[in-house]
Write a protein that holds these residues in place. Structure first.
Motif, PDB file in Angstrom:
ATOM      1  N   THR A  55       0.845  -1.201   0.000  1.00 51.11           N
ATOM      2  CA  THR A  55       0.000   0.000   0.000  1.00 51.11           C
ATOM      3  C   THR A  55       0.877   1.246   0.000  1.00 51.11           C
ATOM      4  O   THR A  55       1.898   1.304   0.685  1.00 51.11           O
ATOM      5  CB  THR A  55      -0.919   0.024   1.236  1.00 51.11           C
ATOM      6  OG1 THR A  55      -1.694  -1.187   1.266  1.00 51.11           O
ATOM      7  CG2 THR A  55      -1.855   1.224   1.205  1.00 51.11           C
ATOM      8  N   MET A  56       0.447   2.257  -0.772  1.00 52.62           N
ATOM      9  CA  MET A  56       1.166   3.520  -0.822  1.00 52.62           C
ATOM     10  C   MET A  56       0.575   4.476   0.205  1.00 52.62           C
ATOM     11  O   MET A  56      -0.646   4.618   0.305  1.00 52.62           O
ATOM     12  CB  MET A  56       1.090   4.129  -2.222  1.00 52.62           C
ATOM     13  CG  MET A  56       2.026   5.333  -2.434  1.00 52.62           C
ATOM     14  SD  MET A  56       1.281   6.905  -1.936  1.00 52.62           S
ATOM     15  CE  MET A  56       0.090   7.116  -3.265  1.00 52.62           C
ATOM     16  N   TYR A  57       1.438   5.145   0.966  1.00 50.33           N
ATOM     17  CA  TYR A  57       1.011   6.089   1.985  1.00 50.33           C
ATOM     18  C   TYR A  57       1.684   7.441   1.770  1.00 50.33           C
ATOM     19  O   TYR A  57       2.802   7.523   1.247  1.00 50.33           O
ATOM     20  CB  TYR A  57       1.351   5.577   3.388  1.00 50.33           C
ATOM     21  CG  TYR A  57       0.548   4.360   3.808  1.00 50.33           C
ATOM     22  CD1 TYR A  57      -0.711   4.499   4.375  1.00 50.33           C
ATOM     23  CD2 TYR A  57       1.068   3.078   3.635  1.00 50.33           C
ATOM     24  CE1 TYR A  57      -1.443   3.391   4.766  1.00 50.33           C
ATOM     25  CE2 TYR A  57       0.337   1.959   4.025  1.00 50.33           C
ATOM     26  CZ  TYR A  57      -0.922   2.131   4.584  1.00 50.33           C
ATOM     27  OH  TYR A  57      -1.652   1.027   4.967  1.00 50.33           O
ATOM     28  N   VAL A  58       0.998   8.504   2.208  1.00 48.58           N
ATOM     29  CA  VAL A  58       1.522   9.870   2.130  1.00 48.58           C
ATOM     30  C   VAL A  58       1.689  10.391   3.556  1.00 48.58           C
ATOM     31  O   VAL A  58       0.781  10.277   4.385  1.00 48.58           O
ATOM     32  CB  VAL A  58       0.570  10.793   1.350  1.00 48.58           C
ATOM     33  CG1 VAL A  58       1.101  12.226   1.332  1.00 48.58           C
ATOM     34  CG2 VAL A  58       0.383  10.273  -0.076  1.00 48.58           C
ATOM     35  N   PHE A  59       2.861  10.994   3.838  1.00 46.16           N
ATOM     36  CA  PHE A  59       3.159  11.477   5.183  1.00 46.16           C
ATOM     37  C   PHE A  59       3.569  12.944   5.151  1.00 46.16           C
ATOM     38  O   PHE A  59       4.200  13.413   4.195  1.00 46.16           O
ATOM     39  CB  PHE A  59       4.299  10.662   5.810  1.00 46.16           C
ATOM     40  CG  PHE A  59       3.987   9.209   5.980  1.00 46.16           C
ATOM     41  CD1 PHE A  59       3.315   8.762   7.105  1.00 46.16           C
ATOM     42  CD2 PHE A  59       4.366   8.296   5.010  1.00 46.16           C
ATOM     43  CE1 PHE A  59       3.019   7.413   7.264  1.00 46.16           C
ATOM     44  CE2 PHE A  59       4.081   6.952   5.152  1.00 46.16           C
ATOM     45  CZ  PHE A  59       3.394   6.507   6.274  1.00 46.16           C
ATOM     46  N   THR A  60       3.211  13.661   6.214  1.00 46.64           N
ATOM     47  CA  THR A  60       3.664  15.027   6.447  1.00 46.64           C
ATOM     48  C   THR A  60       3.944  15.180   7.941  1.00 46.64           C
ATOM     49  O   THR A  60       3.487  14.368   8.764  1.00 46.64           O
ATOM     50  CB  THR A  60       2.616  16.080   6.024  1.00 46.64           C
ATOM     51  OG1 THR A  60       1.365  15.774   6.665  1.00 46.64           O
ATOM     52  CG2 THR A  60       2.437  16.102   4.515  1.00 46.64           C
ATOM     53  N   VAL A  61       4.670  16.238   8.288  1.00 48.55           N
ATOM     54  CA  VAL A  61       5.015  16.511   9.690  1.00 48.55           C
ATOM     55  C   VAL A  61       4.823  17.996   9.955  1.00 48.55           C
ATOM     56  O   VAL A  61       5.127  18.844   9.098  1.00 48.55           O
ATOM     57  CB  VAL A  61       6.474  16.102   9.997  1.00 48.55           C
ATOM     58  CG1 VAL A  61       6.836  16.447  11.442  1.00 48.55           C
ATOM     59  CG2 VAL A  61       6.678  14.612   9.750  1.00 48.55           C
ATOM     60  N   ARG A  62       4.334  18.314  11.160  1.00 41.11           N
ATOM     61  CA  ARG A  62       4.199  19.702  11.598  1.00 41.11           C
ATOM     62  C   ARG A  62       4.851  19.852  12.972  1.00 41.11           C
ATOM     63  O   ARG A  62       4.817  18.933  13.796  1.00 41.11           O
ATOM     64  CB  ARG A  62       2.724  20.111  11.676  1.00 41.11           C
ATOM     65  CG  ARG A  62       1.972  19.982  10.363  1.00 41.11           C
ATOM     66  CD  ARG A  62       0.506  20.356  10.501  1.00 41.11           C
ATOM     67  NE  ARG A  62       0.323  21.788  10.673  1.00 41.11           N
ATOM     68  CZ  ARG A  62      -0.868  22.376  10.808  1.00 41.11           C
ATOM     69  NH1 ARG A  62      -1.971  21.629  10.802  1.00 41.11           N
ATOM     70  NH2 ARG A  62      -0.971  23.682  10.937  1.00 41.11           N
TER      71      ARG A  62
END
Length: 330
Positions: free
Chosen positions: A95-102
């Motif tokens: 599965t492809m996942y998208v990540f971000t960080v704040r």
């Protein structure tokens, strides 16, 4: 680090540190500024059900209290401001996942999101209990005062190597994909000794033995001024027929949280201080037993264990005299 045995009354004083330390507010000029967006974000599949997410520390803006990690629009992790990586687990294979960080500061202000990064988990591997082989031919070289390049020979696995984990001492500091056999580690200190090892990981999360250690010393000079406690003060006071040395200082500005200090008294280690709770952000204070004789002259200074595990520079040395008028030191 060598521990020094101390008398019971000194040990008791150490235990009082958590209860007796005081601290001030944020440094001047920090209020009103939002944290910046994390940069250098990477995401690497660590197994069929996990992805290792890393990013650079946010240094523009006020002190960072925590980082929030998002999978798509869902917040999946929160880590302390001293940490810059996390394993996102319980994912679906293939599965492809998208990540971000704040980043979030100590006043609760949330900065803008990092850029998006994508990672795809490999297919699930059933009944795989065999770890990859140990990475061979581990080597390294310094590329700057604050960076080194590491390389190693590919490990073998009965299925496939999904990732390689890089350790500094016993702490994992980096991960790269299974097809990569070299990386650059940044954020180091000049003139500092480091030991690195590499371990391979397969899709079933089996971890190989560690590679041979790679020992490197970063070039340049480090006089300790950028990592030493500042505003160091030392005085004395008398209580219950004994004299105590009172210290106060400002923690060094570092990428992370300082939780441990070493005090040197008259040129030798006297004791180590370890905070059991949240360490102070501003001026810290500590008192310890110095004996019952008036007129005793002592030299004292302090240094911090930095978030990368190395010791920072020593503070300025202060001289105090027990029983002196006002307890002042110099």
């Amino acid at each position: 680090m060598r521990r020094v045995d101390v008398p019971p009354y000194v040990a008791a004083a150490v235990l009082l540190l958590v209860a007796s330390c005081g601290w001030g507010g944020a440094a001047d000029g920090e209020s009103g500024r939002m944290p910046g967006a994390p940069t250098g974000l990477t995401a690497t599949a660590g197994s069929a059900t996990s992805v290792h997410v890393m990013w650079n520390a946010v240094t523009d803006g006020p002190g960072i209290h925590a980082y929030e990690v998002y999978r798509g629009t869902t917040k999946v992790h929160e880590v302390p401001g001293s940490e810059h990586m996390v394993d996102v687990i319980r994912l679906r294979p293939s599965t492809m996942y998208v990540f971000t960080v704040r980043a979030r500061d100590k006043d609760g202000r949330l900065g803008p999101s990092s850029r998006e990064v994508r990672a795809t988990t490999p297919a699930v591997v059933t009944a795989d209990h065999s770890p990859p082989t140990r990475p061979r031919d581990a080597a390294g070289r310094t590329v700057a005062a604050r960076a080194v390049q590491l390389s190693w020979a590919a490990s073998a696995d009965d299925r496939a190597v999904v990732s390689y984990d890089v350790y500094q001492g016993t702490t994992r500091i980096h991960s790269v994909g299974g097809g990569q056999t070299a990386t650059v580690v940044t954020g180091l200190r000049p003139a500092t000794h480091y030991t690195f090892t590499v371990r391979a990981r397969d899709a079933a999360d089996n971890l190989s033995p560690a590679s041979a250690p790679v020992r490197l010393t970063t070039p340049g000079t480090d006089d300790g001024r950028n990592t030493a406690p500042t505003g160091f003060r030392a005085t004395t006071h008398r209580a219950d027929g004994a004299y105590y040395i009172d210290l106060s200082w400002l923690p060094p500005r570092t990428d992370g949280v300082i939780t441990e200090y070493q005090i040197r008294l008259d040129g030798s280690p006297a004791t180590s201080l370890v905070w059991g709770g949240t360490p102070p952000r501003g001026r810290a204070r500590y008192s310890f037993y110095a004996g019952r004789d008036a007129g005793a002259i002592h030299r004292v200074r302090i240094r911090a264990r930095l978030p990368d595990g190395t010791w920072g520079g020593f503070s300025a040395e202060r001289t105090v005299t027990t029983g002196a008028r006002g307890g002042a030191g110099s």
